[in-house]
Design a protein around this motif. Structure first.
Motif, mmCIF file in Angstrom:
data_model
loop_
_atom_site.group_PDB
_atom_site.id
_atom_site.type_symbol
_atom_site.label_atom_id
_atom_site.label_comp_id
_atom_site.label_asym_id
_atom_site.label_seq_id
_atom_site.Cartn_x
_atom_site.Cartn_y
_atom_site.Cartn_z
ATOM 1 N N LEU A 157 0.826 -1.198 0.000
ATOM 2 C CA LEU A 157 0.000 0.000 0.000
ATOM 3 C C LEU A 157 0.864 1.252 0.000
ATOM 4 N N SER A 158 0.364 2.288 -0.650
ATOM 5 C CA SER A 158 1.047 3.577 -0.620
ATOM 6 C C SER A 158 0.857 4.220 0.751
ATOM 7 N N ASP A 159 1.633 5.251 1.022
ATOM 8 C CA ASP A 159 1.475 5.959 2.294
ATOM 9 C C ASP A 159 0.060 6.516 2.423
ATOM 10 N N GLU A 160 -0.494 7.025 1.317
ATOM 11 C CA GLU A 160 -1.849 7.567 1.354
ATOM 12 C C GLU A 160 -2.863 6.478 1.664
ATOM 13 N N SER A 165 -6.546 3.819 5.522
ATOM 14 C CA SER A 165 -6.946 2.612 6.240
ATOM 15 C C SER A 165 -7.011 2.865 7.747
ATOM 16 N N VAL A 166 -6.012 3.562 8.273
ATOM 17 C CA VAL A 166 -6.001 3.884 9.706
ATOM 18 C C VAL A 166 -7.142 4.836 10.044
ATOM 19 N N ARG A 167 -7.358 5.829 9.195
ATOM 20 C CA ARG A 167 -8.427 6.805 9.431
ATOM 21 C C ARG A 167 -9.796 6.131 9.401
ATOM 22 N N ASN A 168 -10.001 5.207 8.467
ATOM 23 C CA ASN A 168 -11.268 4.481 8.397
ATOM 24 C C ASN A 168 -11.542 3.743 9.712
ATOM 25 N N ARG A 169 -10.516 3.117 10.244
ATOM 26 C CA ARG A 169 -10.675 2.344 11.485
ATOM 27 C C ARG A 169 -10.969 3.270 12.666
ATOM 28 N N GLU A 170 -10.293 4.407 12.710
ATOM 29 C CA GLU A 170 -10.552 5.369 13.788
ATOM 30 C C GLU A 170 -11.986 5.883 13.739
ATOM 31 N N THR A 171 -12.469 6.182 12.538
ATOM 32 C CA THR A 171 -13.837 6.685 12.405
ATOM 33 C C THR A 171 -14.848 5.608 12.757
#
Length: 257
Positions: A157-160, A165-171
């Motif tokens: 995966l790219s950095d973006e 992916s991390v942001r989706n999990r946090e939300t």
């Protein structure tokens, strides 16, 4: 991007025909997902990223799935769509259910794919396994019929993509942590849904059980269920052809023989 009620929504649109609003799961949406092509071949396919997912913004006043349902009603107004077919996957199914109770007349037909959103079992037990406490390898076994084939390697995966992916999990945690994966009020509103409804479940879904789906479906006036073989919690990704065939047959009963 479309600005709706102070939210910058990242929206993908493709195809022509009857409008179809697609509400993604916690994994987010990507145009290259294999179900997009068959659905957009017959419909005007509209797929927003939920607030806090993908590149969509997340104002501090949004802290519940219920809030997102109102955002999408405003999106329909913005697009001048009086009525749409509606597909929601997992948490997207929860959003779809909330939307359909608020404005039943806006939904022509409703498809719920491995949805969460209600509590059907004993109060002292979780209906949905605690995905925030399960190791990733074990979670993949619950999510997929064939985890080895579907596994996403972080190194590819790219950095973006990793950041999203991390942001989706946090939300997801913000929206569904407490009460866990449900709105206690929703079961008392589902009788308002007037659209014919199809609940779709992957036969190997380890998160949403067949018993849960059946109990959920009984809360709606006009609902039935369908099972997709060799698929887990995301049959739209794992078995896209069978998924599209099942969904299109329901959305267009007069056209699909």
């Amino acid at each position: 991007m479309i600005a709706i009620a102070g939210v910058d929504l990242d929206i993908f649109e493709a195809g022509e025909g009857p409008p179809l609003l697609f509400l993604h799961s916690a994994q987010g949406f990507a145009p290259e997902h294999p179900y997009v092509a068959p659905l957009s071949a017959r419909h005007r396919f509209i797929a927003p990223s939920h607030p806090g997912f993908g590149k969509s913004s997340l104002p501090d006043w949004i802290d519940a799935v219920d809030d997102i349902a109102y955002i999408y009603l405003e999106l329909l107004d913005h697009l001048n769509l009086q009525q749409v077919d509606l597909i929601g996957c997992s948490i997207g199914g929860w959003v779809a259910a909330e939307l359909a109770t608020k404005a039943p007349e806006r939904v022509h037909r409703l498809v719920m794919v491995g949805p969460v959103g209600v509590k059907t079992g004993p109060l002292d037990r979780l209906d949905i396994p605690d995905i925030f406490a399960i190791p990733q390898s074990d979670l993949e076994s619950l999510l997929f019929h064939d985890p080895a084939r579907m596994r996403m390697e972080p190194s590819r995966l790219s950095d973006e993509q990793l950041a999203i992916s991390v942001r989706n999990r946090e939300t997801l945690a913000l929206l569904a942590w407490e009460p866990y994966m449900h709105n206690p009020k929703l079961p008392h509103r589902l009788h308002r849904v007037t659209a014919p409804t199809l609940f779709v479940r992957g036969a190997s879904d380890g998160l949403v059980s067949a018993k849960y789906i059946e109990s959920y479906a009984r809360l709606l006036p006009n609902a039935r269920t369908a099972t997709i073989a060799a698929a887990g919690h995301a049959p739209q990704v794992e078995q896209p052809e069978a998924f599209a065939r099942t969904v299109l047959a329901f959305l267009e009963p007069e056209a699909i023989q």
